[in-house]
Write an enzyme that holds these catalytic residues in place. Structure first.
Site, PDB file in Angstrom:
ATOM      1  N   LEU A   1       0.739  -1.236   0.053  1.00  0.00           N
ATOM      2  CA  LEU A   1       0.081  -0.010  -0.093  1.00  0.00           C
ATOM      3  C   LEU A   1       0.921   1.298  -0.036  1.00  0.00           C
ATOM      4  CD1 LEU A   1      -2.927  -0.960   2.423  1.00  0.00           C
ATOM      5  CD2 LEU A   1      -2.938  -1.163   0.093  1.00  0.00           C
TER       6      LEU A   1
ATOM      7  N   GLN B   1       4.117   3.818  -2.091  1.00  0.00           N
ATOM      8  CA  GLN B   1       3.949   4.432  -3.212  1.00  0.00           C
ATOM      9  C   GLN B   1       4.133   3.715  -4.262  1.00  0.00           C
ATOM     10  OE1 GLN B   1       7.647   7.013  -3.731  1.00  0.00           O
ATOM     11  NE2 GLN B   1       6.536   8.081  -5.622  1.00  0.00           N
TER      12      GLN B   1
ATOM     13  N   ILE C   1       0.164  -3.922   6.310  1.00  0.00           N
ATOM     14  CA  ILE C   1      -0.291  -3.934   7.560  1.00  0.00           C
ATOM     15  C   ILE C   1      -1.313  -2.722   7.792  1.00  0.00           C
ATOM     16  CG2 ILE C   1       1.521  -5.084   8.814  1.00  0.00           C
ATOM     17  CD1 ILE C   1       2.665  -2.560   9.339  1.00  0.00           C
TER      18      ILE C   1
ATOM     19  N   TYR D   1      18.573   3.169   6.789  1.00  0.00           N
ATOM     20  CA  TYR D   1      17.877   2.756   5.520  1.00  0.00           C
ATOM     21  C   TYR D   1      18.781   2.120   4.432  1.00  0.00           C
ATOM     22  CZ  TYR D   1      15.226   3.216   1.233  1.00  0.00           C
ATOM     23  OH  TYR D   1      14.683   3.021  -0.003  1.00  0.00           O
TER      24      TYR D   1
HETATM   25  N1  LIG Z   1       9.762   4.912  -3.450  1.00  0.00           N
HETATM   26  C1  LIG Z   1      11.018   5.288  -4.028  1.00  0.00           C
HETATM   27  O1  LIG Z   1      11.559   6.350  -4.383  1.00  0.00           O
HETATM   28  C2  LIG Z   1      11.979   4.316  -3.570  1.00  0.00           C
HETATM   29  C3  LIG Z   1      13.334   4.035  -4.170  1.00  0.00           C
HETATM   30  C4  LIG Z   1      14.168   3.256  -4.052  1.00  0.00           C
HETATM   31  C5  LIG Z   1      13.899   2.258  -3.427  1.00  0.00           C
HETATM   32  N2  LIG Z   1      12.526   1.979  -3.042  1.00  0.00           N
HETATM   33  C6  LIG Z   1      12.181   0.826  -2.365  1.00  0.00           C
HETATM   34  O2  LIG Z   1      10.858   0.048  -2.990  1.00  0.00           O
HETATM   35  C7  LIG Z   1      10.262  -0.415  -1.867  1.00  0.00           C
HETATM   36  C8  LIG Z   1       8.755   0.200  -1.878  1.00  0.00           C
HETATM   37  O3  LIG Z   1       8.786   1.566  -1.755  1.00  0.00           O
HETATM   38  P1  LIG Z   1       7.614   2.529  -1.483  1.00  0.00           P
HETATM   39  O4  LIG Z   1       8.014   3.879  -2.002  1.00  0.00           O
HETATM   40  O5  LIG Z   1       6.432   2.040  -1.917  1.00  0.00           O
HETATM   41  O6  LIG Z   1       7.629   2.452   0.055  1.00  0.00           O
HETATM   42  P2  LIG Z   1       6.542   3.023   1.330  1.00  0.00           P
HETATM   43  O7  LIG Z   1       7.257   3.583   2.288  1.00  0.00           O
HETATM   44  O8  LIG Z   1       5.743   4.161   0.477  1.00  0.00           O
HETATM   45  O9  LIG Z   1       5.681   1.899   1.496  1.00  0.00           O
HETATM   46  C9  LIG Z   1       6.067   0.734   2.175  1.00  0.00           C
HETATM   47  C10 LIG Z   1       5.026   0.212   2.919  1.00  0.00           C
HETATM   48  O10 LIG Z   1       5.655  -0.915   3.888  1.00  0.00           O
HETATM   49  C11 LIG Z   1       4.628  -1.122   4.621  1.00  0.00           C
HETATM   50  N3  LIG Z   1       5.054  -1.703   5.918  1.00  0.00           N
HETATM   51  C12 LIG Z   1       5.626  -1.331   7.151  1.00  0.00           C
HETATM   52  N4  LIG Z   1       5.991  -2.260   8.180  1.00  0.00           N
HETATM   53  C13 LIG Z   1       5.466  -3.349   7.731  1.00  0.00           C
HETATM   54  C14 LIG Z   1       5.470  -4.520   8.078  1.00  0.00           C
HETATM   55  N5  LIG Z   1       5.965  -4.796   9.324  1.00  0.00           N
HETATM   56  N6  LIG Z   1       5.021  -5.618   7.559  1.00  0.00           N
HETATM   57  C15 LIG Z   1       4.249  -5.293   6.198  1.00  0.00           C
HETATM   58  N7  LIG Z   1       4.524  -3.968   5.558  1.00  0.00           N
HETATM   59  C16 LIG Z   1       4.919  -2.977   6.147  1.00  0.00           C
HETATM   60  C17 LIG Z   1       3.791   0.290   4.946  1.00  0.00           C
HETATM   61  O11 LIG Z   1       2.659  -0.110   5.662  1.00  0.00           O
HETATM   62  C18 LIG Z   1       3.881   0.898   3.586  1.00  0.00           C
HETATM   63  O12 LIG Z   1       2.848   0.684   2.922  1.00  0.00           O
HETATM   64  C19 LIG Z   1      10.712  -0.048  -0.583  1.00  0.00           C
HETATM   65  O13 LIG Z   1      11.515  -1.314  -0.330  1.00  0.00           O
HETATM   66  C20 LIG Z   1      11.654   0.985  -0.856  1.00  0.00           C
HETATM   67  O14 LIG Z   1      12.838   0.959  -0.182  1.00  0.00           O
HETATM   68  C21 LIG Z   1      11.685   2.843  -3.100  1.00  0.00           C
HETATM   69  C1  LIG Z   2      15.517   7.054  -2.899  1.00  0.00           C
HETATM   70  C2  LIG Z   2      14.500   6.122  -2.214  1.00  0.00           C
HETATM   71  O1  LIG Z   2      15.204   5.054  -1.587  1.00  0.00           O
HETATM   72  C3  LIG Z   2      13.410   6.913  -1.305  1.00  0.00           C
HETATM   73  N1  LIG Z   2      12.828   7.430  -2.130  1.00  0.00           N
HETATM   74  C4  LIG Z   2      14.287   7.646  -0.444  1.00  0.00           C
HETATM   75  O2  LIG Z   2      14.417   8.803  -0.764  1.00  0.00           O
HETATM   76  O3  LIG Z   2      14.117   7.196   0.980  1.00  0.00           O
END
Ligand SMILES: NC(=O)c1ccc[n+]([C@@H]2O[C@H](COP(=O)([O-])OP(=O)(O)OC[C@H]3O[C@@H](n4cnc5c(N)ncnc54)[C@H](O)[C@@H]3O)[C@@H](O)[C@H]2O)c1
Ligand SMILES: C[C@@H](O)[C@H](N)C(=O)O
Length: 371
Positions: free
Chosen positions: A62, A64, A87, A193
């Protein structure tokens, strides 16, 4: 080697008087291999026929990225073959658009039950605390990003899953080459992180070599999306600027105007994820790849937006935590290995990104104000 270790462990259990329970005890608790796995299990073979669609579970779905990924994978593999989990309580459109299930990645048994009952074959592990939120809650970030990952790795190895875990530009640090940053170089991040993501890369690759786990990992840049909000990262400004520009014509940026970071539009990111998951194992010379699309500063992004919204005013009020993080991250990302090995190619550069985001958010806000 695994067989020898298994023998050793059985011997140790016998000499410590564990009796008949020694045969059923979880092997994870004696920490030499994933839980409840026989030493000669063949993880390279998945348990579904190659002509079947994969059955996908997305954790942390749920946030991004998860909802968009589920939408794309459901188009490809069928609605019921992709299960979103988190969750948090799903909004009603998400709940009605396909299977959703509660899953806390810290609850190993719950995860195993979901994988077994739904005959999962691909696991996309999105749960995490991002960079800025992680610094505000280090112990929770450690639990979710590190302990949670251990559960995921064991489940994936034990059930022969193909596992995707995203990493990030944040897996690099101030001593890494920053312009450009190659796949293989010094990784000494200064955030929990980043540390947890380097750990994920190394553990995933270790499980691949040690147990044959089909581990796949892409290091994403900052991801920009219109219809989902970022979860507390350092690159969030590059999403917020679009909403504020359309709604108020003003934006206060929390990074310095000259802070250059790699970025990507969400459509490219999700397509890259599917392409990496579908790539034949033989073309993958590595299991963790950088991917990239563009790099820009807040000033350059604002300038591109002002071509279409000339009245946009941008001011700067620096958040020292986010700025320090951004100053330690790559400025440009070298993704030549992904391009060479499995044909990665981005579609969106800065002008297309800005046009697409404004079309999306503009039409959305026109719909909202008409209602
Ligand atoms: N969005 C970015 O710019 C970006 C960039 C690099 C890497 N990532 C990676 O991609 C993945 C997804 O990113 P995102 O932006 O959707 O993250 P986000 O923070 O938007 O979503 C993370 C989700 O994890 C859930 N979560 C937290 N604790 C939990 C638990 N104990 N059990 C199950 N779910 C749990 C949260 O409820 C949340 O919905 C992450 O691993 C992130 O590190 C994202
Ligand atoms: C870059 C990526 O991992 C995430 N959007 C953060 O800024 O933490």
């Amino acid at each position: 080697m695994a067989r020898a270790l298994s023998k050793l462990v059985r011997h140790a259990l016998r000499t410590h008087g564990c009796g008949c329970e020694s045969l059923t005890v979880s092997v994870r608790s004696i920490s030499f291999s994933p839980r409840q796995v026989t030493s000669d299990a063949g993880f390279h073979s998945v348990s579904f026929s190659e002509t079947d669609h994969p059955k996908v579970l997305i954790t942390g779905g749920l946030g991004q990225l998860g909802v968009g990924l589920a939408k794309m994978l459901r188009r490809q593999f069928g609605k019921n073959n992709v299960i979103l989990s988190d969750i948090r309580k799903p909004p009603s459109d998400v709940y009605h658009n396909g299977p959703f299930i509660y899953s806390d990645i810290l609850d190993y048994k719950n995860l195993r039950e979901i994988v077994v009952n739904n005959r999962i074959t691909w696991l996309v592990h999105y749960s995490a605390l991002l960079s800025a939120v992680g610094e505000a809650n280090v112990s929770l970030a450690r639990d979710v990003n590190i302990t949670g990952l251990h559960n995921i790795l064991d489940i994936a190895a034990e059930h022969g899953l193909r596992l995707f875990v995203p990493s990030t530009i944040g897996a690099f640090g101030p001593s890494s080459p920053r312009n450009p940053t190659p796949d293989l170089c010094i990784q000494r991040p200064r955030t929990i992180y980043g540390v947890s993501k380097v750990h994920a890369e190394l553990m995933g690759e270790y499980y691949h070599h040690r147990y044959g786990l089909d581990f796949r990992c892409l290091r994403y840049p900052g991801i920009i999306s219109a219809d989902s909000q970022p979860g507390g990262g350092t690159t969030d400004y590059a999403v917020q600027i679009f909403h504020d520009a359309v709604k108020t014509g003003k934006f206060e940026c929390n990074l310095r105007p000259d802070t250059r970071l790699p970025m990507m539009y969400i459509t490219d990111c999700l397509r890259a994820t599917l392409e990496m998951m579908e790539a034949p194992a033989e073309v993958l010379s590595m299991r963790t790849y950088n991917i990239n699309a563009m790099s820009f500063t807040p000033e350059e992004l604002a300038h591109e937006l002002q071509k279409l919204l000339p009245g946009l005013q941008v001011t700067y009020h620096i958040d020292p935590v986010r700025q320090a993080i951004a100053d330690s991250w790559p400025m440009n990302f070298d993704d030549s290995n992904a391009r060479k090995d499995w044909g990665w190619k981005h579609d969106y550069d800065l002008p297309e990104l800005v046009q697409t985001m404004l079309n999306f958010i503009g039409s959305d806000s026109r719909i909202a104000s008409a209602n």
